[in-house]
Structures are given as structure tokens and as C-alpha cells.
Write an enzyme that holds these catalytic residues in place. Structure first.
Site, PDB file in Angstrom:
ATOM      1  N   HIS A 391       0.828  -1.200   0.000  1.00  9.94           N
ATOM      2  CA  HIS A 391       0.000   0.000   0.000  1.00  9.94           C
ATOM      3  C   HIS A 391       0.864   1.254   0.000  1.00  9.94           C
ATOM      4  CE1 HIS A 391      -3.051   2.856   1.963  1.00  9.94           C
ATOM      5  NE2 HIS A 391      -3.455   2.624   0.745  1.00  9.94           N
ATOM      6  N   GLU A 393      -0.186   5.026   0.301  1.00  7.46           N
ATOM      7  CA  GLU A 393      -1.015   6.236   0.408  1.00  7.46           C
ATOM      8  C   GLU A 393      -0.079   7.435   0.302  1.00  7.46           C
ATOM      9  OE1 GLU A 393      -4.507   7.024   0.792  1.00  7.46           O
ATOM     10  OE2 GLU A 393      -3.516   8.928   0.325  1.00  7.46           O
ATOM     11  N   HIS A 461      -6.377   4.421  -5.887  1.00  6.53           N
ATOM     12  CA  HIS A 461      -7.540   5.055  -5.256  1.00  6.53           C
ATOM     13  C   HIS A 461      -7.418   6.570  -5.343  1.00  6.53           C
ATOM     14  CE1 HIS A 461      -9.806   1.740  -3.047  1.00  6.53           C
ATOM     15  NE2 HIS A 461      -9.049   1.185  -3.977  1.00  6.53           N
ATOM     16  N   GLU A 480     -10.269   3.187  -7.979  1.00  5.51           N
ATOM     17  CA  GLU A 480     -11.498   3.491  -7.264  1.00  5.51           C
ATOM     18  C   GLU A 480     -12.224   4.556  -8.095  1.00  5.51           C
ATOM     19  OE1 GLU A 480     -12.436   4.312  -2.589  1.00  5.51           O
ATOM     20  OE2 GLU A 480     -11.082   5.668  -3.628  1.00  5.51           O
ATOM     21  N   GLU A 486     -16.224   1.594   1.204  1.00  5.37           N
ATOM     22  CA  GLU A 486     -15.718   2.243   2.421  1.00  5.37           C
ATOM     23  C   GLU A 486     -16.741   3.191   3.036  1.00  5.37           C
ATOM     24  OE1 GLU A 486     -12.183   4.406   1.260  1.00  5.37           O
ATOM     25  OE2 GLU A 486     -13.260   5.689  -0.127  1.00  5.37           O
TER      26      GLU A 486
HETATM   27  C1  NOJ Z   1      -8.981   5.882   0.805  1.00  4.07           C
HETATM   28  C2  NOJ Z   1      -9.031   4.589   0.078  1.00  4.07           C
HETATM   29  O1  NOJ Z   1     -10.139   4.568  -0.776  1.00  4.07           O
HETATM   30  C3  NOJ Z   1      -9.091   3.487   1.096  1.00  4.07           C
HETATM   31  O2  NOJ Z   1      -9.259   2.247   0.451  1.00  4.07           O
HETATM   32  C4  NOJ Z   1      -7.840   3.514   1.932  1.00  4.07           C
HETATM   33  O3  NOJ Z   1      -7.961   2.554   2.943  1.00  4.07           O
HETATM   34  C5  NOJ Z   1      -7.655   4.884   2.572  1.00  4.07           C
HETATM   35  N1  NOJ Z   1      -7.791   5.926   1.619  1.00  4.07           N
HETATM   36  C6  NOJ Z   1      -6.287   5.014   3.209  1.00  4.07           C
HETATM   37  O4  NOJ Z   1      -5.305   5.037   2.221  1.00  4.07           O
HETATM   38 CA    CA Z   2     -11.492   6.477  -1.460  1.00  3.73          CA
END
Ligand code: NOJ
Ligand code: CA
Length: 687
Positions: A391, A393, A461, A480, A486
Site C-alpha cells: 500500500h 497512500e 484510489h 477506485e 468504504e
Molecule cells: C482511501 C481509500 O479509498 C481506502 O481504500 C484507503 O484505505 C484509505 N484511503 C487510506 O489510504
Molecule cells: Ca477512497
């Protein structure tokens, strides 16, 4: 000296002038190009010095004459005193194979018309450009090509002047593009006549009022340009105008000639069910540049993920830290035991402590938290035959990400890791540019290319919207880019309403795969959090059977089993998630009405089994589906996961009835859907 300065333009001017003179006589006559089946026809014409295109289907107007051109900062608009200087035509009919997808084979059959125009004033250096139209049976694409020329080198586009002048006040399903905060695509859809729309994201899906035509406006092959939104003139007319995502200073695109824009696409269909699978945008992207795509593999995955969204785990360090070595191994064991290909681990890397949305520069993409041994988890996953999905982010800190990207991807590659889920939770870049502007388009492309270099598949995402990149870079797999599962964990609006996915299928999913993350079984999110949620609290607003159906309906080559592993244990319905395919040879949309229901059947790639997914909104519905898509003369077994007795998303979401039945191509399947319900069916050859 003067010789040198003028030599080049004069040399260019001579052929240009002759061409203009030759074209003048014919310039008044409209130019036309039709689709191979003759139903869709584009007309191009200069009127009062301005260039317009219009679009008809079966002789009925879809788009009235719509302007083409550009406005620049620091230069006159490229729009006026235009004259057609040249035209060229060609026909293409070829079929190509996707390495993975909703369908294996794609036919690209179109007629192309290139219309070159030049300014007749200001003399003597008329600027020039070409508009290329490709007309397919399923719609139209056009783009601008601006050649290198003396009068137009470096430029700053302040507006693309492209219009879409709709002939009809069509009904639209849409999300706005002008929200002040969270400039993203994670919104609920509205439905209204297109004339009331102010600003809207694409793909924009519309149905003419007579119900005869479905129209989807979008774009293809966005490489070095700003994302296109559409601006409407609320209550005034039905003309939508290209509205490019801006830099902080309001400019839209910086470039220099030669230059091509993304394709502007208008998909056309007689029925909503004919819109998907949509291949118009794929046909307008260049073929794959990757020689070897055998390492790119669709898969199902589980993840250390839902726990963070429902609040039982944290991304940050501390007592509830989800990404521990032990936890990751537990998920890997679960994936291996159930034949799921991958495990996503979020919150493994340093940077999550504090306000991670604001601290975009704090993320390390190589340094793990102390309780997470990346190399050991990678080794364990490899030994179990499971892919560890890394992952990343970024919180939109693209400078921070790009600084680390090469070394991080090299590290993952050295550990045998070949899939990344990235994230861009943010509103604006650090310079205040739009999250969807040219800077971000360039960034996303750089990430795709770097990932390809290191043999890494991507699931993005908060992405740029999909414009068909996967054809050129098949490692760009899923994204996404819409409101996913979510929101059912924490949204202040209580989650996604039951109609949500029946709209997504006909809107967002037309631009490409979506990592919606289906498969929540603990519908009321009771487990771990201690008590079931009330209907007005965030919760999943579907039945359990509908969660299964989403695996077939909402296409993604990376398809998550999103719930906690413990919520799948001792659940017979989990068998469907184990069985369902993620790569398809054929896709048939059997029934559907935007916002009401969808039924999709897909045949697995390289195998004989079919899977069927049916979903409804808050209304119960039933259907009688002929299974005529099955191979005639062959015996199959249908394994049916249906809403059980009394199932209802609101009051009784859990009952699922699992049954088996022998079927053939001559059989009919009765599909009864509960309110907010669904049905999932595996149809495999009888043994
Ligand atoms: C938003 C993403 O859509 C989600 O899947 C992720 O867990 C969180 N951001 C944290 O990165
Ligand atoms: Ca998201």
C-alpha cells in the site's frame, strides 16, 4: 538576417495558400463521415469562420452544431477566420486481444475523417490545426492535433472551447465537478434533465426523453493534458462545454507544438444494456507498449483494511495497529487456504501517525513500522503462493512520492512484490493546482511507466478518471474513482443507498474497472464494534446475496473480499467468492435500467463456466432469464445464491438460500431479488 527569419514561414506559406485557395470553393459544403453501419454520422462545417461539428444517429440530431477551438493566455483564441485547408479519410477494421478484461477480443471498426483548418487572418501566418473524427457503430471520438508551426510554439490553454450542444434535454445521471472541498469522485449520483446541470464529471450518461438513445460523454487517452469536466449553462440551453481542471493560476494546459489532445468521446446505444462493456475508449488508446504481459494477472485479494474503516484497527502505530507481521501472516494463511491470490496490507509504512491527510510529506514508502517486518512478510507470502499487495497512500504528496518512487519500487521488486494499491486522499496539489489537472495527469502517467519498468501492477484510489490507459499499459489495472464500499463504514450519510451500484454500473464503470471492494458479510458491522448499527448509522445497505452479485456486476481485475477473514468463516455463501472468476472472455448485460436493476452474465477467460450477477435498488423485483447464452447441447449445474426467505436490506439482510439445479441453454432461470437484494450464480459444466 531578415532572410533567415522569413525563409521558413514563406516556404510554408506557399503550399498553405494554394491549399486554402483550392479548398475555398468546397469549404462551404459540409463534410460528413458515418459509422460503418451508417447509423452515426458526424458533419463538420465552417460557418462565419468558426468550425462546428454535429452528430446524428439514424438521421436524428444528437448534437447540434457545436464549436471547436481553443482560448490561450497571451494569444488570440484559435477559433475565428478558419478555413478548411485539407481533408483525409481512412477506414480501419481490426480485432485485438486484451491481456485481461471484461471481454477478450475487441473489434476496432471505424471510419476516420481528418479536417485541417487554418486561420485566414491575422495574415500572413495563419495558425492551423486538424480535428480527427473516428466514427464507430458504438459512438464517436475526436481530437485536436496541432502541428509545429511558426505562429504557434509554446502555449498556455486558458480554455478548450469544445462544445457538446445536445439536441434533447436528455435525462442525466451525474455527479458534480465543482464541489469546493474534496474535489473527488466519491459522491452519490443525481438524476435530472441535463439542462439543470452546472458542472459535471465524465463519464456523463444520458437518456434522450423519447428513450431511443443513450449518450455517454467522456474522454480517452489523457496523457499530458488536464482532465475534462463539462460545464452547463444552467437553465439556459443544453450546451455542455469542456471545462478543464485548472492550475492554481487558472490556466489549464501548458504545452508546445506539435501537440495532440485527448479524444473527446460520445458513446451511443439504443438501450442502456448496450452501453456495457464499453470499448470505445480502449479503441482510441494506443496498443500495449509492454512486450511481456504474462506477469500481469487478475486476482482476488483480502486485506488489512476494513478493520481500519470500522475502527477496530488503526493505520497508525499503537495498540490497535493493523499491519503487524503476525496479522499479515494470518491474512496470508487465510488467502492461501481459500485460493485468494493476494493480501493487501495498509498502514505498514511510517507516516500514518498524526493527521496523515495533512502530513503528505511524512510518508516513507520503504521504511516499515517496527512491528511489521516487510521482508519477512514478503518471504512468507511467497512461500504460501500469495501476492503481497503493497500500500502506498500519498495523501496527494506527489513530490514526496516521486522522490521515493524509483527506490521504493526497486525494493518491492527485489522482494518479489508486484502489486501496489496507491491512494491520493487530497483536494489540491501542494501548489494549489486541481487534483485532476495536467500536473496530476503527468504524475499518474509517470507512476504507471515506473511501475511497468519494475514489473508492478497498479490499483489506484482517488485516481484520475480512467481514460483507457490499460490498453497501452496493462499493468494499470483497477482504480477506485467513485464512492465505494468504504462509505458504508463511516459515511455521515449512512452509507451507500441501495440504488447506488445500479447507477455505478451505467456511469463510472463505463470508463473502466472499479475497485469497489465488495463482499461485506457483516452487513450491520456488529462484529468487533460490539453492536449492530441502526439503519440511519453507517452500515451496508444491501442484502448479503447482493454483496455476492457485485463480484459479477462491478468489474475489476483486482477484486477484494473486503470483510474481515473471521466474518467469512463458517459462511457457506463464502464459497461463491472463492469460486467467482476475475477475468472474462465474454460479457452480456441481460437486463438493466439505470438506477433500478442490472443483470450481467460473464463467461470466464479460458474456461467454460459462466457467472451471473443480478442486483436491484430498494425495490423487490423478479425476472425470468433465458440461459440461451450457454453452449447448446451441454449440461451445466447452476449454483444459485439467492436472497433467502424474508430477506430485506433494511430489516433482514442476511438470509441467503443456496441451491443447485441442472440447466442447459434451453433453461430459464427465475431470479427473485429482495428489496436491496441480489443474486449470484455460478453455472459450471455438469460433471
Ligand atoms: C482511501 C481509500 O479509498 C481506502 O481504500 C484507503 O484505505 C484509505 N484511503 C487510506 O489510504
Ligand atoms: Ca477512497
Amino acid at each position: 538576417m531578415w532572410m533567415r527569419r522569413w525563409a521558413c514561414p514563406l516556404a510554408l506559406l506557399v503550399p498553405l495558400v494554394t491549399a486554402v485557395a483550392a479548398a475555398t470553393a468546397a469549404a462551404q459544403a459540409p463534410l460528413r463521415v458515418a459509422s460503418p453501419d451508417g447509423r452515426n454520422e458526424v458533419t463538420v462545417q465552417v460557418r462565419d469562420g468558426r468550425l462546428y461539428y454535429s452528430l446524428q444517429r439514424d438521421g436524428r440530431a444528437i448534437l447540434l452544431p457545436s464549436l471547436l477551438g481553443f482560448a490561450f493566455r497571451g494569444a488570440a483564441p484559435l477559433r475565428d477566420s478558419l478555413q478548411v485547408t485539407d481533408t483525409a479519410r481512412q477506414t480501419v477494421d481490426e480485432t485485438w486481444t486484451q491481456p485481461w478484461g471484461e471481454v477478450a477480443r475487441v473489434r476496432d471498426h471505424h471510419n476516420e475523417l481528418r479536417v485541417s483548418v487554418a486561420e485566414t487572418a491575422p495574415a500572413p501566418l495563419g495558425r492551423r490545426f486538424t480535428v480527427v473524427f473516428r466514427v464507430f457503430n458504438d459512438g464517436v471520438g475526436f481530437r485536436y492535433e496541432v502541428p509545429a508551426q511558426p505562429g504557434l510554439g509554446e502555449f498556455e490553454i486558458s480554455d478548450e472551447l469544445t462544445e457538446f450542444a445536445l439536441a434533447d434535454d436528455a435525462r442525466a445521471w451525474w455527479i458534480p465537478s465543482n464541489r469546493p472541498r474534496l474535489d473527488r469522485s466519491e459522491m452519490l449520483y443525481s438524476s435530472s434533465p441535463v439542462s439543470v446541470i452546472d458542472s459535471v464529471q465524465t463519464p456523463l450518461t444520458m437518456e434522450t426523453r423519447d428513450g431511443r438513445t443513450f449518450i455517454v460523454i467522456h474522454e480517452a487517452n489523457l496523457v499530458d493534458y488536464a482532465r475534462m469536466f463539462l460545464a452547463g449553462a444552467r437553465m439556459q440551453d443544453r450546451t455542455l462545454r469542456a471545462a478543464l481542471a485548472p492550475y492554481a493560476d487558472g490556466t489549464k494546459v501548458h504545452g508546445r507544438t506539435p501537440f495532440v489532445t485527448p479524444w473527446r468521446t460520445i458513446q451511443l446505444a439504443d438501450r442502456a444494456t448496450d452501453l456495457a462493456p464499453s470499448v470505445l475508449g480502449l479503441n482510441l488508446n494506443p496498443p500495449s507498449v509492454l512486450q511481456n504481459t504474462s506477469w500481469i494477472k487478475p486476482m482476488k485479494y483480502v486485506g488489512i483494511w476494513w478493520g481500519m474503516h470500522i475502527g477496530t484497527m488503526t493505520w497508525s502505530s499503537g495498540p490497535k495497529h493493523g499491519a503487524t507481521t503476525a496479522n499479515a501472516k494470518r491474512y496470508i494463511d487465510f488467502a492461501a487456504a481459500n485460493g485468494l491470490g493476494g493480501v493487501l496490507v495498509e498502514g505498514w509504512n511510517v507516516g500514518w501517525d498524526g493527521d496523515w491527510i495533512q502530513n503528505r510529506n511524512a510518508f516513507s514508502f520503504t521504511q516499515a513500522y517496527a512491528d511489521y517486518d516487510l521482508a519477512e512478510v514478503a518471504r512468507y507470502a511467497r512461500a504460501k503462493g500469495v501476492k503481497l499487495i503493497v500500500h502506498n497512500e500519498t495523501s496527494g504528496g506527489i513530490e514526496n512520492y516521486e522522490r521515493q518512487m524509483d527506490s521504493a519500487f526497486a525494493l518491492y521488486h527485489s522482494l518479489g512484490l508486484d502489486a501496489i494499491k496507491s491512494g491520493y486522499v487530497t483536494d489540491l496539489t501542494s501548489a494549489g493546482d486541481s487534483h485532476y489537472g495536467q500536473v496530476m495527469a503527468r504524475h499518474y502517467r509517470r507512476v504507471i511507466e515506473t511501475a511497468a519498468k519494475y514489473g508492478i501492477m497498479l490499483d489506484v484510489h482517488e485516481p484520475m478518471h480512467d481514460t483507457g490507459e490499460r490498453r497501452t499499459y496493462p499493468n494499470m489495472m483497477s482504480r477506485e474513482g467513485a464512492r465505494g464500499q468504504e462509505y458504508n463504514a463511516w459515511s455521515s450519510e449512512g452509507g451507500n443507498p441501495p440504488e447506488h451500484e445500479t447507477i455505478l454500473f451505467f456511469t463510472r464503470l463505463l470508463d473502466g474497472p472499479m475497485d469497489f471492494t465488495p463482499g461485506i458479510f457483516d452487513i450491520l458491522i456488529a462484529r468487533g464494534t460490539g453492536r449492530p448499527r441502526r439503519p440511519d448509522e453507517p452500515r451496508v445497505r444491501t442484502t448479503l446475496a447482493k454483496q455476492l452479485a457485485l463480484y459479477v456486476v462491478l468489474y475489476s481485475p483486482l477484486q477484494m473480499a473486503a470483510d474481515l477473514p473471521e466474518n467469512y468463516e463458517h459462511q457457506p455463501a463464502f464459497q461463491f467468492i472463492r469460486d467467482v472468476a476475475v477475468d472474462w472472455d465474454t460479457t452480456r448485460v441481460l437486463a438493466g435500467k439505470i438506477g433500478d436493476y442490472v443483470i450481467v452474465a460473464r463467461r470466464e477467460r479460458n474456461g467454460p463456466s459462466w457467472f451471473l450477477g443480478a442486483i436491484t435498488d430498494e425495490e423487490a423485483r423478479s425476472f425470468d432469464i433465458p440461459l440461451s447464452f450457454l453452449t447448446p447441447g451441454r449440461a451445466y449445474v447452476a449454483e444459485i445464491y439467492a436472497d433467502g426467505p424474508g430477506a430485506n436490506w433494511l430489516t433482514n439482510p442476511l438470509p441467503v438460500t443456496i441451491s443447485r439445479r441442472r440447466v442447459t441453454a434451453g433453461s430459464r432461470l427465475h431470479v427473485a431479488l429482495a428489496p436491496g437484494g441480489g443474486q449470484a450464480v455460478r453455472i459450471r459444466p455438469a460433471r
